[in-house]
Design an enzyme around this catalytic site. Sequence first.
Site, PDB file in Angstrom:
ATOM      1  N   LYS A  31      42.187  30.459  14.062  1.00  0.00           N
ATOM      2  CA  LYS A  31      42.205  31.494  13.073  1.00  0.00           C
ATOM      3  C   LYS A  31      42.888  31.967  12.027  1.00  0.00           C
ATOM      4  CE  LYS A  31      44.582  31.574  17.465  1.00  0.00           C
ATOM      5  NZ  LYS A  31      44.010  30.691  17.696  1.00  0.00           N
ATOM      6  N   GLY A  57      50.449  27.518  16.930  1.00  0.00           N
ATOM      7  CA  GLY A  57      50.585  26.277  14.953  1.00  0.00           C
ATOM      8  C   GLY A  57      49.407  26.959  14.925  1.00  0.00           C
TER       9      GLY A  57
END
Length: 348
Positions: A31, A57
């Site tokens: 993402k 993360g």
Amino acid sequence: MLVYKKKNQQYPNANIKADFVIGLQYGDEGKGKITHDLCREGGYTHVLRFNGGPNAGHTIYHEGQKLVTHHVPSGVFFGIRSIIGNGCVIDPERLFDEIKELEAAGIDVVSNLRIAENAHIIMEEHKNEDGADEKIGTTRRGCGPAYRSKYDRSGALVRDYRFSGKLSFLTDLVVDLYDELHTGEDTYVLCEGAQGFGIDVDWGDYPFVTSSHCTTAGALLNGIPPQAVNRVWGVAKAYETYVGAKNFQGYGRLLTELQEVGQEFGATTGRRRQTNWIDLDFLAKSCRMNGVTDLVVNKMDIMREVMKGEHWENDFKKEVSTLADACGVARVFFSDNPHTILSKEAAE
Ligand code: IMP
Ligand code: MG
């Protein structure tokens, strides 16, 4: 008679528009790079992280540097106002370290970063409690216990928290999302999700889930009205990975190879991600439930490397495209490379 406190409050929601980046599997779908790419293309007034906290993360390649963000939205890389929304939980010390790290890499964070006053703080006791978790295999960052405190109404709101010492500057970054987003001016928000549908607190494989809402609907909880929904970028990988305590690893040498070739190790905890083949039924569900308009399938290059000699790619693309059609997805992108993403290689 109706009384408005501010003169500019008589306007419809037409001024606010929002795009979304949603994880369709178990997190770590890539993402971060999609968000980064969309920010580069421009047009957004805000980037909003709407869920999670230091458990996330996002690995981002920015001007030749590899950087990992946890709390900080990807808008900071392009000078876009970047908000940590009320759906997030914040560890002030870790946020501080993250800001310093990004600033050391030449990114101006503080000018653009804002924090929703109704987000919650992860306290020491939350971290201590989560640190002992083995049952779920959490990231041990205190996120789950902080959300629990939020919902049992004993949590520490950002607006009530005293940032002190080296953290004092964070006080100046605190905003009310209503004032930020509903100004009467045109607002175009990119909502950057963390984690994914497969570990969503409601729709994931409970109890092996995170404790926040990873869905498009979850993003709306951050002051985004439903009329604002524009494009929903659903992000998946060509195979699946999962980090946590449940047994997810599929059988076979190729899946172990995918871990190595795909460097499937956690960006936050360094743990080895369990790998399995893509579940297309789950992907379809995920696209439908999140209202995906644009589907991105990442790490095609990794699959290609591991599957060399096998004829999988055309069939795979065809199957995913058919699925996308059936789910009302308008566009599909197959992404090959960690650095360039929306290579305009849309499927026919
Ligand atoms: P927690 O969010 O730290 O409570 O962890 C709950 C579950 O979600 C564990 O299986 C974690 O490994 C997983 N998880 C949380 N954040 C992420 C992420 O950003 N990527 C992948 N898995 C995550
Ligand atoms: Mg990740």
